[in-house]
Design a protein around this motif. Structure first.
Motif, PDB file in Angstrom:
ATOM      1  N   CYS A  82      34.375  36.583  44.589  1.00  0.00           N
ATOM      2  CA  CYS A  82      35.602  35.970  45.096  1.00  0.00           C
ATOM      3  C   CYS A  82      35.718  34.499  44.740  1.00  0.00           C
ATOM      4  O   CYS A  82      36.830  33.978  44.645  1.00  0.00           O
ATOM      5  N   GLU A  83      34.572  33.814  44.556  1.00  0.00           N
ATOM      6  CA  GLU A  83      34.586  32.371  44.321  1.00  0.00           C
ATOM      7  C   GLU A  83      33.733  32.033  43.099  1.00  0.00           C
ATOM      8  O   GLU A  83      32.591  32.474  42.997  1.00  0.00           O
ATOM      9  N   LEU A 106      38.974  37.607  42.473  1.00  0.00           N
ATOM     10  CA  LEU A 106      38.803  36.161  42.556  1.00  0.00           C
ATOM     11  C   LEU A 106      39.947  35.519  43.348  1.00  0.00           C
ATOM     12  O   LEU A 106      41.123  35.783  43.083  1.00  0.00           O
ATOM     13  N   ASN A 107      39.594  34.677  44.327  1.00  0.00           N
ATOM     14  CA  ASN A 107      40.628  33.917  45.037  1.00  0.00           C
ATOM     15  C   ASN A 107      40.369  32.412  45.024  1.00  0.00           C
ATOM     16  O   ASN A 107      41.202  31.641  45.500  1.00  0.00           O
ATOM     17  N   LYS A 108      39.194  31.980  44.488  1.00  0.00           N
ATOM     18  CA  LYS A 108      38.879  30.552  44.409  1.00  0.00           C
ATOM     19  C   LYS A 108      38.254  30.250  43.058  1.00  0.00           C
ATOM     20  O   LYS A 108      37.259  30.857  42.670  1.00  0.00           O
ATOM     21  N   LEU A 109      38.839  29.287  42.339  1.00  0.00           N
ATOM     22  CA  LEU A 109      38.348  28.890  41.022  1.00  0.00           C
ATOM     23  C   LEU A 109      38.240  27.378  40.956  1.00  0.00           C
ATOM     24  O   LEU A 109      39.218  26.669  41.189  1.00  0.00           O
ATOM     25  N   LEU A 126      44.539  32.288  34.310  1.00  0.00           N
ATOM     26  CA  LEU A 126      45.428  32.261  35.471  1.00  0.00           C
ATOM     27  C   LEU A 126      46.457  33.389  35.420  1.00  0.00           C
ATOM     28  O   LEU A 126      46.894  33.885  36.467  1.00  0.00           O
ATOM     29  N   TYR A 129      44.887  36.196  37.193  1.00  0.00           N
ATOM     30  CA  TYR A 129      44.506  36.010  38.599  1.00  0.00           C
ATOM     31  C   TYR A 129      45.620  35.280  39.356  1.00  0.00           C
ATOM     32  O   TYR A 129      45.443  34.168  39.860  1.00  0.00           O
ATOM     33  N   LEU A 132      45.162  33.953  43.095  1.00  0.00           N
ATOM     34  CA  LEU A 132      44.336  32.800  43.451  1.00  0.00           C
ATOM     35  C   LEU A 132      44.966  31.996  44.574  1.00  0.00           C
ATOM     36  O   LEU A 132      46.165  31.702  44.550  1.00  0.00           O
ATOM     37  N   LEU A 135      42.650  26.426  43.643  1.00  0.00           N
ATOM     38  CA  LEU A 135      42.481  26.080  42.228  1.00  0.00           C
ATOM     39  C   LEU A 135      42.163  24.601  42.086  1.00  0.00           C
ATOM     40  O   LEU A 135      42.910  23.742  42.555  1.00  0.00           O
ATOM     41  N   LEU A 158      48.991  30.235  45.681  1.00  0.00           N
ATOM     42  CA  LEU A 158      48.135  29.060  45.875  1.00  0.00           C
ATOM     43  C   LEU A 158      48.408  28.389  47.216  1.00  0.00           C
ATOM     44  O   LEU A 158      49.559  28.153  47.592  1.00  0.00           O
TER      45      LEU A 158
END
Length: 390
Positions: A82-83, A106-109, A126, A129, A132, A135, A158
């Motif tokens: 996820c991160e 994935l929710n955090k990059l 992006l 995903y 997200l 970011l 976001l």
């Protein structure tokens, strides 16, 4: 029971989170026996392949400018990831494409201060995903206002974005983000080029934005502050530290329009000569006003209008005297911390009165050159307040 796997001579537990401070990272302190310098891309790939329940990866300062065979397909094993945090790393568009094609939840990059990747790589990632929520692209200097408009179509979910140190970004990016990202609550754009360029033709109010961190933007001005207060009526946190183009007029406009403000950071804003309030700020809890030309009258008005104030930083406010401090102590019943370092016109004789008059106080930093004796320090501590030398 299988609880781990060997990696480069060290036993790695099967954990949900892996921290890999690699190649001399400064984020985590180096300890005796640290194996960071022994970990290479094939070791990272092995770690990813062997931990199927991996949810978070933090790799700081790695060097993967090109992709070895060992990396191909490795991210497809991290089905729960996820991160992903690759801060301060040398990465390539090829690596970003591998992450994109892995179809992760994935929710955090975080690609803060990364090098070697380009707009094409982040665009492709992006686009895959669009769910997200977080970011961080701090220091991606290839980004400009036009490229952010291109990327913003993927920002529908976001809630947090960090574009600090992206020196080509102007007002256009800030207000386009607020207008086109309906869920965005926190925007970081420190050390960019805010204050330059005109505002977008269409300005959209976004009540979801709660925090703006815009410090160290020398071109930021009152006009931009007024527009931000209109677009973000529910703003709770504003940080414009070291923004020399802002005056008290712009700050007061924000405070009048954004009644939900809890934290205001205006330290070292050279254009703010004073801050006299003639309206209530019922929710303001933190005021960072270091180095301002604020005087006793302004400070007294803050005390009267900010009943919930709990932290006040007046370091280097040379025009403040004991009279202004008294106004805050009498009126701010929730006050916990006050910093008076370099407030050389405030007599230390007032400190005992401060502690006894305001039982909520937990920390006072004295003007420089003032050192409490051991007996004084212990006396203040018995009343619940730590008094520190300036």
């Amino acid at each position: 029971m299988d609880v781990g796997f060997p990696l480069m001579g060290h036993w790695i537990p099967r954990a949900f989170r892996v921290w890999l401070p690699i190649m001399g990272s400064s984020v985590w302190p180096r300890r005796s026996g640290d194996c960071a310098r022994l970990i290479f891309p094939n070791g990272i790939a092995l770690a990813i392949r062997k931990t199927g329940n991996l949810k978070s990866i933090f790799m700081n300062g790695i060097g993967i400018p090109s992709i070895d065979v060992c990396f191909l397909g490795s991210f497809s094993y991290a089905r729960s990831l996820c991160e992903l945090d690759l801060s301060n790393s040398f990465i390539s568009d090829e690596l970003l494409c591998l992450v994109a094609e892995a179809n992760l939840p994935l929710n955090k990059l975080v690609l803060s201060r990364c090098f070697c990747f380009t707009f094409d790589g982040i665009y492709f990632l992006l686009s895959k995903y669009q769910s997200l929520a977080y970011l961080d692209l701090e220091g991606a200097n290839f980004l400009n206002d036009e490229s952010i408009i291109e990327l913003a179509k993927f920002f529908g979910n976001l809630t947090f974005i960090n574009l600090s140190l992206c020196s080509k970004l102007t007002n256009s990016t800030l207000f386009n983000l607020m207008g086109n990202c309906p869920l965005l609550t926190i925007i970081n754009m420190e050390r960019t080029n805010l204050g330059v360029e005109a505002f977008p033709a269409e300005i959209v109010v976004n009540p979801r934005v709660k925090s703006l961190h815009l410090g160290w933007n020398n071109n930021l001005n009152d006009e931009c502050m007024k527009m931000a207060s209109y677009v973000c009526p529910n703003l709770e946190v504003l940080d414009v530290t070291y923004c020399s183009g802002i005056t008290e007029e712009g700050i007061l406009e924000v405070l009048k329009s954004c009644v939900q403000i809890r934290c205001l950071e205006i330290s070292r804003c050279q254009g703010v000569n004073n801050l006299e309030l003639d309206f209530e700020l019922p929710k303001l809890e933190v005021l960072q006003a270091e180095g301002l030309a604020i005087n006793d009258e302004g400070l007294a008005s803050i005390g009267k209008r900010c009943g919930r104030l709990s932290r006040l930083n007046l370091e280097g406010c040379l025009n403040v005297t004991a009279r202004g401090v008294e106004g805050v102590i009498v009126n701010c019943k929730a006050l916990k911390e006050m910093n008076l370092r370099w407030c050389n016109n405030v007599s230390v004789d007032i400190v005992a009165w401060m502690v006894l008059s305001r039982p909520s106080l937990r920390k006072i930093t004295l003007p420089c050159g003032s050192v409490p004796t051991a007996n004084q320090r212990n006396f203040f501590l018995r009343h619940g307040c730590l008094v520190c030398q300036g």
